[in-house]
Design an enzyme around this catalytic site. Structure first.
Site, PDB file in Angstrom:
ATOM      1  N   ASP A   5      68.236  54.267  19.382  1.00 45.31           N
ATOM      2  CA  ASP A   5      69.481  53.901  20.872  1.00 45.31           C
ATOM      3  C   ASP A   5      68.037  53.773  21.924  1.00 45.31           C
ATOM      4  O   ASP A   5      68.629  55.718  22.223  1.00 45.31           O
ATOM      5  CB  ASP A   5      70.633  54.626  20.758  1.00 45.31           C
ATOM      6  CG  ASP A   5      71.611  53.729  19.651  1.00 45.31           C
ATOM      7  OD1 ASP A   5      71.430  52.601  19.452  1.00 45.31           O
ATOM      8  OD2 ASP A   5      72.241  53.798  19.329  1.00 45.31           O
ATOM      9  N   THR A   6      67.843  53.281  22.738  1.00 46.94           N
ATOM     10  CA  THR A   6      66.375  54.129  23.043  1.00 46.94           C
ATOM     11  C   THR A   6      66.398  52.622  24.534  1.00 46.94           C
ATOM     12  O   THR A   6      67.010  51.695  24.222  1.00 46.94           O
ATOM     13  CB  THR A   6      64.938  53.430  22.573  1.00 46.94           C
ATOM     14  OG1 THR A   6      65.045  53.970  21.170  1.00 46.94           O
ATOM     15  CG2 THR A   6      63.879  53.771  23.350  1.00 46.94           C
ATOM     16  N   ILE A   7      66.018  53.323  25.553  1.00 45.64           N
ATOM     17  CA  ILE A   7      65.825  52.548  26.590  1.00 45.64           C
ATOM     18  C   ILE A   7      63.847  52.101  26.870  1.00 45.64           C
ATOM     19  O   ILE A   7      63.513  53.493  26.497  1.00 45.64           O
ATOM     20  CB  ILE A   7      66.180  53.158  28.198  1.00 45.64           C
ATOM     21  CG1 ILE A   7      65.231  53.891  28.323  1.00 45.64           C
ATOM     22  CG2 ILE A   7      67.758  53.706  27.708  1.00 45.64           C
ATOM     23  CD1 ILE A   7      64.190  53.975  29.108  1.00 45.64           C
TER      24      ILE A   7
END
Length: 583
Positions: free
Chosen positions: A390-392
């Site tokens: 879960d990353t941007i």
């Protein structure tokens, strides 16, 4: 699947069947050409302007970066401001309790700069320490998965070396939204809701991220005033506002409460480092990633393994091309998992891993008639599957052509699940990627950085410069290689390459592979016949990551792309029309 996702899936499948998928072999672009031969654009057109563009997975964050550009900031300033807002509006995926990595293209010199702001393990946290507590597998949640967060130190290093505006300006949009609230966007709301139980289990997390015991709904205005206070300290004191004083004390307090080993010195003494990006060539493009301790080398190895095959002749979304890419992924990842670790502790054989001759030898292991269910790493002289991802990712280009390719993350869904009290800061669980195998290069040790999944990327050919990235745990390197092939082999532009159907293999053994329904059914069936255990995933899910890209064509025109799997947008800077009129 939500009603919104179902409607998107129906609309997209209808469009694709008559569009991009139908054309098997478009001609490759010339170095100066940015659009392929006629291909139907699946969802969006790329954004074009002579000024700056910010592409991010949440429009309020992208707009904050554009505001900074319009205030006189450059790409670095805009990237920091965008990232700060992302840390607020997309808390499931990232936050200032996580790490950060950057590739920066400096237009005036043509030089690439790499920044590794991945944090280290706390003093006292070792494989022996955890085993003494009866822990045999590296935890993916809780205090023992927490390493020192590197993001804020990364911002400070970026701004000090290349920025123009003060940190107070860069934090201003994030402070405003944290204290005044913002409407939660749709994809983020869906993801946030899936973490309700975990957030409710920790009082500090529930206080920061739940509203009356539930997660905020799409369109509901959400505030995080404690996080606003943390941003204010950074605005006032820079990195000292995070790694010292009230925020640092709160991080140490939750560590003590949960039995952790982090010390004040671990926070205060942490420093990110500027590193030289590593690169390979592919069909005339130079593709760059960050060196170990990141998985970026796997993307470059995949490309080297793919290069001996006539991919453009095979055709876009063809069985032969996808088979080669899937098999190349297995071989590249076997080496990456075996050898990549913190180079301060273990030597990674980077030149050997990136050798073209070595790649040709390894490529001979790809059987065109059969999928390999197990591959062995190379020999140059216990990492388990992880649920994280879960990353941007965001990218920025300014009017002068400077490009920032930036990725930032909490790793797992809401990271470790632990919030530093009174700060609104969720601490990441990046330490979950360490091994407890004492013989492995990536074994847990104090002040050591783990193998890191998050990677920014950059590619260039002639006058064309592209900053790009696609987030999603161990999806990232394989998604990067597919993006490059879509452009270099199949003639897609950046927007089309982001929207094209992808595959991902999150495991490191077996023949299982997830393939997006945007890939033709005929191709999926033919891959099954080759021995691939194909799991079909509906279009526009988060399984294949979310990507952005910005590009300069060398003639003064800049382009931005943001894929429709998320809430994001590529937003252009406005020319200073009204400013001139006021003068």
């Amino acid at each position: 699947m939500s009603m919104r996702s179902a409607l998107v899936s129906i609309a997209v499948v209808g469009t694709v069947s008559a569009g991009v998928i139908g054309q098997q072999n478009p001609p490759p672009p010339s170095p100066r050409r940015t659009s392929p031969a006629p291909l139907v654009v699946v969802g969006r057109s790329k954004v074009a302007t002579k000024y700056g563009i910010v592409a991010a997975s949440q429009p309020l964050a992208a707009r904050a970066g554009v505001q900074v550009l319009e205030r006189g900031g450059n790409a670095v300033d805009a990237a920091i401001a965008t990232n700060a807002v992302m840390a607020l509006v997309e808390p499931y995926f990232d936050g200032i309790g996580g790490d950060l990595f950057v590739i920066y293209y400096e237009a005036k010199t043509g030089k690439l700069h790499g920044l590794n702001a991945g944090g280290w393990a706390p003093t006292g946290l070792s494989a022996a320490f955890l085993k003494s507590k009866g822990i045999e597998r590296m935890p993916n949640r809780g205090i023992y998965s927490v390493t020192v967060p590197g993001a804020v130190a990364g911002w400070d290093a970026m701004r000090a070396k290349f920025g123009k505006l003060p940190m107070s300006d860069l934090m201003a949009p994030a402070i405003f939204y944290a204290e005044n609230g913002f409407p939660v966007s749709e994809v983020i709301a869906d993801a946030w809701e899936r973490s309700t139980e975990g957030l409710a289990a920790e009082p500090h997390a529930a206080k920061a991220f739940l509203v009356n015991g539930r997660t905020p709904r799409a369109g509901e205005v959400f505030k995080n005033p404690d996080l606003g206070g943390s941003f204010r300290l950074i605005a006032e004191k820079g990195r000292a506002g995070f790694y010292e004083g009230r925020t640092a004390e709160a991080i140490l307090a939750i560590s003590r409460e949960k039995g952790g080993t982090m010390t004040a010195a671990d926070l205060r003494e942490y420093q990110p480092e500027w590193v030289e990006p590593i690169s390979t060539t592919y069909r005339g493009w130079t593709v760059s990633e960050l060196p170990p301790n990141t998985q970026g080398i796997a993307a470059l190895m995949m490309l080297n393994l793919m290069e001996p095959f006539p991919m453009s002749e095979y055709g876009f979304h063809s069985t032969r091309a996808m088979h080669v890419m899937i098999e190349a992924k297995k071989l590249a990842y076997a080496d990456m998992l075996r050898y990549v670790a913190d180079p301060k502790f273990t030597k990674t054989p980077v030149p050997a891993m990136l050798s073209k001759e070595h790649a040709k030898d390894r490529a001979r292991l790809i059987d065109p008639a059969k999928a390999a269910c197990n591959v062995e790493p190379s020999v140059f002289d216990g990492l388990t599957n992880s649920p994280g991802g879960d990353t941007i990712y965001l990218s920025v280009i300014d009017k002068d052509g400077n490009i920032v390719s930036l990725i930032q993350s909490l790793f797992g869904s809401f990271g470790s699940g632990l919030v530093a009290p009174g700060t609104g800061i969720m601490l990441h669980n990046r330490g979950g990627l360490f091994s407890l195998d004492e013989t492995h290069p990536n074994v847990l040790a104090p002040r050591k950085r783990p193998l890191h999944t998050i990677i920014p990327a950059f590619m260039q050919k002639g006058d064309i410069r592209i900053g790009f990235g696609i987030m999603g745990g161990f999806n990232q390197a394989q998604a990067h290689a597919q993006f490059v092939a879509d452009i270099a082999d199949f003639g897609l532009d950046t927007q089309q390459a982001l929207e094209a159907g992808r595959f991902t293999k999150g495991s490191f053994a077996g023949c299982d592979v997830q393939i997006e329904a945007l890939v033709p059914e005929k191709v999926r069936n033919e891959l099954k016949a080759l021995g691939h255990d194909v799991r079909v995933v509906p279009p526009r899910s988060g399984t294949f990551g979310y990507g952005q890209a910005v590009m300069s064509d060398g003639a003064g025109v800049h382009f931005g792309a943001s894929e429709p799997r998320h809430d994001g947008a590529a937003i252009p800077e406005a020319p200073p029309i009204f400013t001139r009129q006021q003068k």
